[in-house]
Design a protein around this motif. Structure first.
Motif, short mmCIF file in Angstrom:
data_model
loop_
_atom_site.label_atom_id
_atom_site.label_comp_id
_atom_site.label_asym_id
_atom_site.label_seq_id
_atom_site.Cartn_x
_atom_site.Cartn_y
_atom_site.Cartn_z
N TYR A 120 0.83 -1.20 0.00
CA TYR A 120 0.00 0.00 0.00
C TYR A 120 0.87 1.26 0.00
O TYR A 120 0.54 2.25 -0.65
N MET A 121 1.98 1.21 0.74
CA MET A 121 2.87 2.37 0.78
C MET A 121 3.55 2.57 -0.57
O MET A 121 3.69 3.70 -1.05
N LEU A 122 3.96 1.46 -1.20
CA LEU A 122 4.61 1.57 -2.50
C LEU A 122 3.64 2.00 -3.60
O LEU A 122 4.06 2.50 -4.64
N GLU A 123 2.36 1.83 -3.36
CA GLU A 123 1.36 2.27 -4.33
C GLU A 123 1.34 3.80 -4.41
O GLU A 123 1.02 4.38 -5.45
N GLU A 124 1.70 4.46 -3.30
CA GLU A 124 1.65 5.93 -3.25
C GLU A 124 3.02 6.59 -3.22
O GLU A 124 3.14 7.77 -3.55
#
Length: 377
Positions: A327-331
């Motif tokens: 989820y963090m790498l998505e943003e």
């Protein structure tokens, strides 16, 4: 820089107090106590539920670099025989989060004493094993104010030798979803099966049908997994079970396959409802987004390791492992990598025994790399 002996002591302290998601109160306090012992003039600390954000202010900041460590344990009874065995019965750091926290503290300590140009943000995240803390932390007001320009994390790899790391640009970890299926029929006496709807029979039939999804509904050139790891049903040997609960997991290498697998599960469950005259409910529980490493920064990291350290870096295949760091790498641009710890037992095993030398290897590597990145102004 913390010595290997000090890193080992911290790891063993944390290993003894594993706590499951959003119950990491002792763990949080241990981390806060450690942070409070260090010089505070360049440190900002903010608590978030049972997690922590710690910002190390740079000397001439133009960007912020994040480093994330997960902090929760698993509901597994430890069987390692260590002198520092878990003090919390039924809980264990069987996924290496005691390593992850210790490494983060080691890197953090380095930068408290050796400032760099850019700001550094250390994220101690709860509930990675469930119900999922990364997405919620990302949505917090703290992270909106302290949103990194680059973020990284690691995960121990028991199968890799110590002194080796592995990663790849693009997809590293799969899309994952929990799976819970409840079946409700009609119980009764074992001598009168014709008056009942037996949910053990229905559950067994459904498990067999679920295994056809991968074989017949997923592209053979794609990859997916449907695993039922637990079935709960029945009370005694001479009563036909009225209820059954199936618990499992879904793993796919594409978002499209995840949707297709779920559609097929729902169709099969509907068929069981009709065929066995029962009611069924499906709950997908926690769902984790794939870990997708950003191409350029991952390539740059691999090149840096190859040229500037004694650590062996290899490009690995994608894995069916799940990680909410996705989820963090998505943003936020960034990457995750595997850290070799050479354990004879794997992740989520009650006898997981990582090589503690890997603590120093990771701290040295990431302290050097983050110094390089944070001074690129």
């Amino acid at each position: 820089m913390l010595s290997l002996e000090k890193l080992i002591n911290i790891r063993r302290d944390l290993h003894q107090i594993p706590e499951i998601g959003f119950q990491e109160h002792k763990t949080q306090q241990y981390l806060l106590n450690y942070i409070a012992q260090l010089p505070s003039e360049r440190i900002e600390v903010k608590k978030w539920r049972t997690g922590i954000f710690v910002k190390v202010n740079g000397t001439n900041p133009k960007k912020m670099i994040g480093y994330r460590a997960d902090i929760d344990g698993l509901p597994i009874t430890e069987e390692t025989g260590f002198e520092f065995v878990s003090e919390h019965d039924g809980n264990m750091h069987a996924c290496g989060h005691d390593f992850h926290m210790t490494i983060a503290l080691g890197i953090f300590t380095h930068f408290v004493h050796k400032p760099v140009n850019d700001d550094l943000l250390f994220i101690f995240q709860p509930a990675e094993e469930g119900p999922g803390g990364a997405e919620l932390m990302l949505q917090s007001e703290i992270m909106k104010d302290w949103k990194p320009d680059l973020i990284t994390a690691l995960h121990i790899a028991p199968e890799l030798p110590e002194g080796t790391i592995a990663t790849r640009p693009g997809l590293l970890f799969a899309n994952t979803s929990e799976l819970y299926i409840d079946l409700v029929g009609k119980g009764g006496h074992a001598a009168y099966p014709h008056t009942t709807q037996d949910m053990i029979v229905a559950a067994c039939s459904l498990v067999t049908q679920l295994q056809t999804i991968i074989a017949r509904n997923v592209d053979p050139l794609d990859s997916a997994v449907v695993t039922i790891g637990k079935i709960t049903s029945g009370t005694v040997q001479n009563i036909i079970a009225e209820k059954a609960r199936l618990e499992g997991t879904i793993r796919t290498l594409s978002v499209e396959s995840m949707q297709k697998v779920k559609e097929r599960i729902e169709a099969l469950v509907k068929g069981v409802e009709i065929g066995y005259s029962c009611r069924a409910e499906i709950d997908y529980g926690a769902m984790y987004h794939q870990v997708y490493n950003h191409e350029s920064v991952t390539r740059d990291f691999m090149k840096y390791v190859s040229s500037n350290s004694h650590v062996n870096v290899i490009e690995c295949k994608e894995a069916m492992t799940g990680e909410d760091f996705g989820y963090m790498l998505e943003e936020i641009p960034g990457f995750m990598f595997w850290l070799g710890v050479d354990s004879p037992f794997g992740l989520h095993h009650s006898k997981l025994a990582p090589n503690e030398q890997a603590l120093e290897t990771a701290v040295n590597l990431m302290s050097d790399y983050l110094t390089f990145k944070a001074n690129q102004n």
